[in-house]
Design an enzyme around this catalytic site. Structure first.
Site, mmCIF file in Angstrom:
data_model
loop_
_atom_site.group_PDB
_atom_site.id
_atom_site.type_symbol
_atom_site.label_atom_id
_atom_site.label_comp_id
_atom_site.label_asym_id
_atom_site.label_seq_id
_atom_site.Cartn_x
_atom_site.Cartn_y
_atom_site.Cartn_z
ATOM 1 N N ARG A 10 18.390 73.950 24.699
ATOM 2 C CA ARG A 10 18.292 72.814 25.608
ATOM 3 C C ARG A 10 17.492 73.211 26.842
ATOM 4 N NH1 ARG A 10 18.200 67.370 25.883
ATOM 5 N NH2 ARG A 10 19.873 66.408 27.061
ATOM 6 N N THR A 42 13.439 61.481 20.033
ATOM 7 C CA THR A 42 14.150 62.594 19.423
ATOM 8 C C THR A 42 13.842 62.602 17.926
ATOM 9 O OG1 THR A 42 15.880 62.377 21.114
ATOM 10 C CG2 THR A 42 16.419 63.707 19.193
ATOM 11 N N SER A 70 23.276 64.174 23.641
ATOM 12 C CA SER A 70 23.970 63.486 22.543
ATOM 13 C C SER A 70 23.583 64.046 21.182
ATOM 14 C CB SER A 70 23.653 61.987 22.577
ATOM 15 O OG SER A 70 24.174 61.379 23.737
ATOM 16 N N GLY A 109 18.228 59.035 18.474
ATOM 17 C CA GLY A 109 18.790 57.745 18.862
ATOM 18 C C GLY A 109 19.468 57.698 20.209
ATOM 19 N N GLY A 110 19.239 58.696 21.091
ATOM 20 C CA GLY A 110 19.852 58.637 22.412
ATOM 21 C C GLY A 110 21.363 58.621 22.312
ATOM 22 N N THR A 148 13.986 67.247 20.880
ATOM 23 C CA THR A 148 13.611 66.053 21.628
ATOM 24 C C THR A 148 12.745 66.382 22.828
ATOM 25 O OG1 THR A 148 14.539 64.060 22.677
ATOM 26 C CG2 THR A 148 15.647 66.140 23.119
ATOM 27 N N ASN A 203 13.149 63.639 24.969
ATOM 28 C CA ASN A 203 13.924 62.548 25.561
ATOM 29 C C ASN A 203 13.276 61.199 25.268
ATOM 30 O OD1 ASN A 203 16.263 61.605 26.808
ATOM 31 N ND2 ASN A 203 15.301 61.509 28.811
#
Length: 573
Positions: free
Chosen positions: A97, A370, A442, A461-462, A388, A390
Site C-alpha cells: 500500500r 482498481t 477496501s 470497485g472502491g 490500484t 484509486n
C-alpha cells in the site's frame, strides 16, 4: 434482459477457461489465470511456460496491467496481495500500500473555510502517496519466485515499447479525466502525443514507462526508489507544487502480515488484514450470516439479512480500522464469533435497522477503478492480487520522463474527520494521515478452501469491493462455479448513506417492494424502478479461479461485464 445476456455470455466463455480432469487430486492439472486484460493474462501464461510459478506469473500479470490498464493501476500506485505457498502450506499477506508523504498533513487538504478540498485530495501532486507496487514486484519475485525479475518483467517492457490498442473503457475514462490530465506536461506527452488525445483503436506506446520498467528489472528496488527514476519522480511532483523527498522514496518498505482466517460453513476463508478493511468486514458479515439457510429463504428475506450484515460491518469500518503500525485495531474482537453473534442479535428479521440508530460514535472496545487478478499453478501455489491508483487514472499526474502515472490515494485517508471521500465512506482518527502511514483500503483479495474446492477471488470497485467479494463467497457456497460467480448480479449497503444500491436486474420488483415495506431505502437503476436514481452501469471486474478437487478440474471465471477481461487455463504438459 441485460443480466440474462450477462449470464449467457458466462456460459459461452471459451473452453480454454477450463482444464480437463486430473488423475492426481493432490495437485491442480495446470495453471489458471484470470485478469482484467487479455494481454496481462497472456503475459502470466508466458512466464508459466518458461518455468515460472504462480508468483513469477503474478509479477508478470501485475506489471502488464500497469502498462495496459493505466485507468486502474500502475507503478505509481500500490497493491495488496494474498499468497499461498503450496510447499510450506503458508499463507502470507503482502502489503504494498502507498504511504503518506511527511508534508501531507490534514491541514494541507482544507480550503480557506476549513472544508475538505476534494480537488487537492483527488487530483494532482498532493493527492499522491509514495508508490508501493514496484517494491512489491521486487519483493515477491526475490522471495517467492523461481525466475529473475528481469525475465518476469519482460512481457510488460515489450508491450510498453511496442504498444497495444486503446480499448473502449480506457478511452472513456480518459475523456472523463482529461481536464485534469491536461494540466500536466508529463501527462500530456503520454496521453495526448502531438496534441492529439488518445482514442479507441490507437496504438498506445509508452517508451518512458518501458525505460522505467527496464531500470526496475535491472536494478531491483534501487531502480525505482533511488537513482534516476526517483529523481525524476520527486522533480515531477515538486514542480507541480507537491513536497516529496528522495529520502521518502528510498525509505519505502513492503510489509508482510498475517492474513485473517475464519470458518464459514465448510469453507476456510483466508483474506486481507488491516491496512485493508475487507477481511474484518467479511469475517463480521459471514459470521453474522452463518446460522441462516440463505439458499432456502425467499429473496427479500435473504437480501434483508445480508444488507443488515453489511450495514453493521461498514459502521465498524468507519470507526475502528486504520494502519495497524500506527493505531491499535481491535481485530481479535471484531472478527470473533461472539462479537458477530451480538451484531446478529441486533437484527430485526422483519424491519430494517435505520443506520442512524446504530451508534454514530465509537463505543468502548477491548469503480471501474482498481484491478484484480487470480492465479493457481500446477503446484497448488495461489495468488489473489488487487492493485490500484484509486480513482480513474489516479492523480492524473505523470512525472515527466518516467511514464509513471501517480495515484490519488491520499483521498482514502480521513483527511477531515466525518467527511465522506470520493466513495462516500468516511473515517476518524484511526485513519488520519501521518508521515509514512498507509491509508485504509477496501481491497480484499481472498482464498476459499473446502474439502472439495479451492477458490481465489477479488475485484475492484472502491467501497463496493468488500460486498462484491461477500456475494462471490456466498455464490461459491451456494454451489456456483467460477464463471457463474464472476457473473453474479451485485448490490451494496455501506451504513452511510442509508440506502441499498444495486446493478440492473440484481433485485426483483417483488423483492424491492418487500424490502421497502421493511423500511429499507433502495436506489435502483432507472430501468427497474420508475424514478429510480441508482446507477445504471455495472460494477467491479471480479476475477476468480477455482480448483475442483472432486473431479480434478481447473476453471477460470473472468467478469463478463468487461470484454477485455480474460480467464485462461494452461494444462500441465
Amino acid at each position: 434482459m441485460k443480466q440474462a445476456v450477462v449470464l449467457l455470455f458466462a456460459l459461452l466463455l471459451p473452453l480454454s477457461a477450463a482444464a480437463q480432469p486430473s488423475a492426481d487430486p493432490a495437485h491442480p492439472p495446470g495453471a489458471a489465470i484470470a485478469s482484467a486484460h487479455g494481454l496481462a493474462t497472456d503475459a502470466g501464461l508466458e512466464i508459466v511456460r518458461e518455468g515460472g510459478n504462480a508468483f513469477d506469473a503474478a509479477v508478470a500479470v501485475s506489471a502488464t496491467l500497469s502498462v495496459v490498464e493505466p485507468i486502474s493501476s500502475g507503478l505509481g500506485g500500490g497493491g495488496l496481495w494474498l499468497l499461498h505457498d503450496a510447499k510450506s502450506g503458508r499463507d502470507v499477506f503482502v502489503d504494498g500500500r502507498e504511504t503518506a508523504p511527511a508534508a501531507a498533513t490534514p491541514e494541507r487538504f482544507l480550503d480557506k473555510d476549513g472544508k475538505l478540498d476534494s480537488n487537492r485530495a483527488q487530483n494532482g501532486p498532493w493527492s499522491a502517496g509514495i508508490p508501493g507496487l514496484p517494491a512489491m514486484l521486487v519483493h515477491v519475485a526475490e522471495k517467492y519466485g523461481r525466475l529473475p525479475l528481469k525475465q518476469s518483467l519482460a512481457p510488460a517492457i515489450r508491450i510498453a515499447r511496442e504498444g497495444f490498442p486503446v480499448y473502449g473503457r480506457m478511452a472513456r475514462g480518459y475523456a472523463v479525466k482529461r481536464a485534469v490530465m491536461d494540466r500536466y506536461p508529463g501527462t500530456r506527452a503520454v496521453f495526448s502525443p502531438n496534441g492529439k488525445p488518445i482514442a479507441e483503436g490507437d496504438l498506445f506506446r509508452q517508451p518512458d514507462l518501458a525505460n522505467t520498467l527496464q531500470r526496475l528489472a535491472e536494478q531491483g528496488f534501487d531502480g525505482f526508489y533511488r537513482g534516476a527514476t526517483a529523481k525524476k519522480l520527486v522533480a515531477g511532483v515538486n514542480a507541480q507544487g507537491g513536497q516529496w523527498t528522495l529520502a521518502e522514496l528510498a525509505g519505502y518498505a513492503v510489509k508482510e502480515r498475517d492474513p485473517i482466517r475464519f470458518r464459514y460453513h465448510d469453507w476456510t476463508i483466508v483474506t486481507a488484514p488491516p491496512v485493508s478493511s475487507g477481511g474484518i468486514a467479511l469475517a463480521q458479515m459471514l459470521q453474522i450470516l452463518e446460522p441462516y439457510d440463505l439458499k432456502a429463504m425467499p429473496e427479500a428475506e435473504r437480501l434483508h439479512l445480508i444488507v443488515e450484515s453489511m450495514r453493521r460491518a461498514y459502521r465498524d469500518r468507519t470507526f475502528y480500522l486504520g494502519d495497524p503500525d500506527f493505531v491499535q485495531v481491535p481485530q481479535k474482537l471484531l472478527t470473533s464469533p461472539a462479537y458477530a453473534a451480538g451484531l446478529r442479535a441486533s437484527i430485526n428479521p422483519d424491519k430494517a435497522t435505520p443506520s442512524a440508530l446504530l451508534s454514530g460514535a465509537p463505543t468502548p472496545l477491548e469503480d471501474e477503478e482498481t484491478t484484480h487478478f487470480s492465479i493457481i499453478d500446477a503446484d497448488g501455489n495461489r495468488v489473489a492480487a488487487t492493485q490500484t491508483v484509486n480513482l480513474l487514472y489516479g492523480s492524473g499526474l505523470v512525472a515527466p520522463g518516467t511514464g509513471v502515472l501517480l495515484n490519488d490515494e491520499m483521498d482514502d485517508f480521513a483527511l477531515k474527520p466525518g467527511t465522506p471521500n470520493a466513495f462516500g465512506v468516511m473515517g476518524f482518527d484511526a485513519n488520519a494521515p501521518k508521515p509514512g502511514k498507509r491509508m485504509l483500503s477496501s481491497m480484499t483479495p481472498t482464498f476459499m478452501e473446502s474439502p472439495d474446492k479451492v477458490a481465489v477471488l477479488g475485484t475492484p470497485g472502491g467501497s463496493r469491493i468488500i460486498t462484491m467479494v461477500l456475494l462471490g463467497i456466498l455464490g461459491y457456497d451456494a454451489g456456483l462455479d467460477a464463471k457463474q460467480v464472476a457473473a453474479l448480479p451485485r448490490y451494496h449497503h455501506q451504513w452511510l448513506p442509508d440506502v441499498i444500491d444495486a446493478e440492473p436486474k440484481a433485485i426483483s420488483a417483488e423483492a424491492a417492494a418487500a424490502l421497502r415495506a421493511m423500511g429499507h431505502t433502495l436506489e435502483l437503476p432507472p430501468d427497474e424502478a420508475e424514478g429510480g436514481r441508482g446507477s445504471s452501469h455495472v460494477w467491479g471486474n471480479l476475477e476468480t479461479v477455482e480448483w475442483d478437487r472432486r473431479n480434478g478440474r481447473l476453471l477460470g471465471g473472468s467478469d463478463p461485464r468487461y470484454p477485455e477481461s480474460k480467464a485462461t487455463v494452461l494444462p500441465s504438459p
